[in-house]
Write a protein that holds these residues in place. Sequence first.
Motif, short mmCIF file in Angstrom:
data_model
loop_
_atom_site.label_atom_id
_atom_site.label_comp_id
_atom_site.label_asym_id
_atom_site.label_seq_id
_atom_site.Cartn_x
_atom_site.Cartn_y
_atom_site.Cartn_z
N ASP A 166 0.81 -1.22 0.00
CA ASP A 166 0.00 0.00 0.00
C ASP A 166 0.84 1.27 0.00
N THR A 167 2.17 1.11 0.01
CA THR A 167 3.06 2.27 0.01
C THR A 167 3.38 2.66 -1.42
N PRO A 168 3.16 3.92 -1.80
CA PRO A 168 3.48 4.34 -3.18
C PRO A 168 4.96 4.12 -3.49
N ARG A 169 5.23 3.66 -4.69
CA ARG A 169 6.61 3.44 -5.09
C ARG A 169 7.32 4.78 -5.24
N ARG A 170 8.58 4.82 -4.85
CA ARG A 170 9.39 6.02 -4.99
C ARG A 170 10.36 5.89 -6.17
N ARG B 61 7.04 10.47 -6.14
CA ARG B 61 6.07 9.39 -5.99
C ARG B 61 5.67 8.92 -7.37
N TRP B 62 5.70 7.59 -7.60
CA TRP B 62 5.40 7.02 -8.91
C TRP B 62 4.14 6.17 -8.84
N ASP B 63 3.21 6.42 -9.76
CA ASP B 63 1.97 5.66 -9.85
C ASP B 63 1.95 4.93 -11.18
#
Length: 373
Positions: A224-228, A243-245
């Motif tokens: 659940d942690t946004p990828r960096r 922050r990468w989505d």
Amino acid sequence: MADGTQMQPRAYIGSFTSAGGRGITTAALDPRTGALTPLHHTKDAVPDPSFLALAPNSSVLYAVSETDQGTAAAFSLNSGEPPSDHGPSRDGPVLLDGTVPVAGAGPTHLAATDSTLYTANYTSGSVTALPLHADGRLSSAAVTHQHHGRGPVGERQEGPHAHAVVPDPSGQWLLSTDLGTDSVWIYDLRGTAAGLRLHREIPLRAGTGPRHLAFAPVHPGQRDTPRRAYVVNELDSTVTTCRWDAETGELEPLGETRLLPPERAAAANYPSALAVSPDGRFAWAANRGDDSVTVLDLTSADLPTYVTTVPCGGHWPRDLALHPTGHWLYAANERSGDVTWFEVDPATGTPFLAGSLAAPAASCVVFEQATDG
């Protein structure tokens, strides 16, 4: 199972032949000590093979030729004699079909997927996609996208200068850092075959000069942690955390971290490469000018924390590469003509110098995974 010597993995070192480099150097890598032992040099097979990338199956090695006419080349890694009881074969990569134009000038970086080779063309400020044949050979049907824009830093940002191309971990997007436009260009790879479909351009702070980008891993307990994603900036010695989505292809800049301590912040320094540990706890940045490696702690919920810098063991570290185990860190020191390696303290991330290999005009290091026989 094969003999331990036969299983010894290899490293490949790129160089600038125009500055005395030996082309692509093949070296045996001892995973116990991190030591590199040279086995073969391609010499004049390709001029200025400054950056290298392995195919996903590791059977083909790709190189850019960082020249005004800009080309790429594919090398077979399966054409040499098999290892013997006396150690690995001394044969090196075998050039396949010569070089292929990338329709761009001064390619500095490349990345390979199963179907496509992508290059970042610094001088022309563009990104190229080259289709790959099933056996990994390059097609000449180059598709190029031209970047546009400029930045405030005079002669360094008079126009676009694409410096790196990095596929995101999902394989759906390609990100290109552009030093000249102070931005990251995002391409949508879904359903494009070997094409380039621009998704959007993400501006970073003016005058930073984005050079390279690395993603941090996401582990099962952090779903659940946004990828960096971390962008190393050449013109102001910072790293931008983003922050990468992967669902939407959105990159959101969150803030910056300085790479040098305050007492050295005014010195001329041009960071080059960034490596992230497999567990996502640390990152390391190479500093040309300061001739050092910066250690960053990534465990904070916010921005990376500066830990320390250590000497790179040479002069002008153009590339920094972490062995996949995370235990050994390598610096390709272009102007001192060597590759140095460091043992990484797993508790603190601090690298300790462990050895050096002479490699004139060294520009990058990539690793082949060991396999069982």
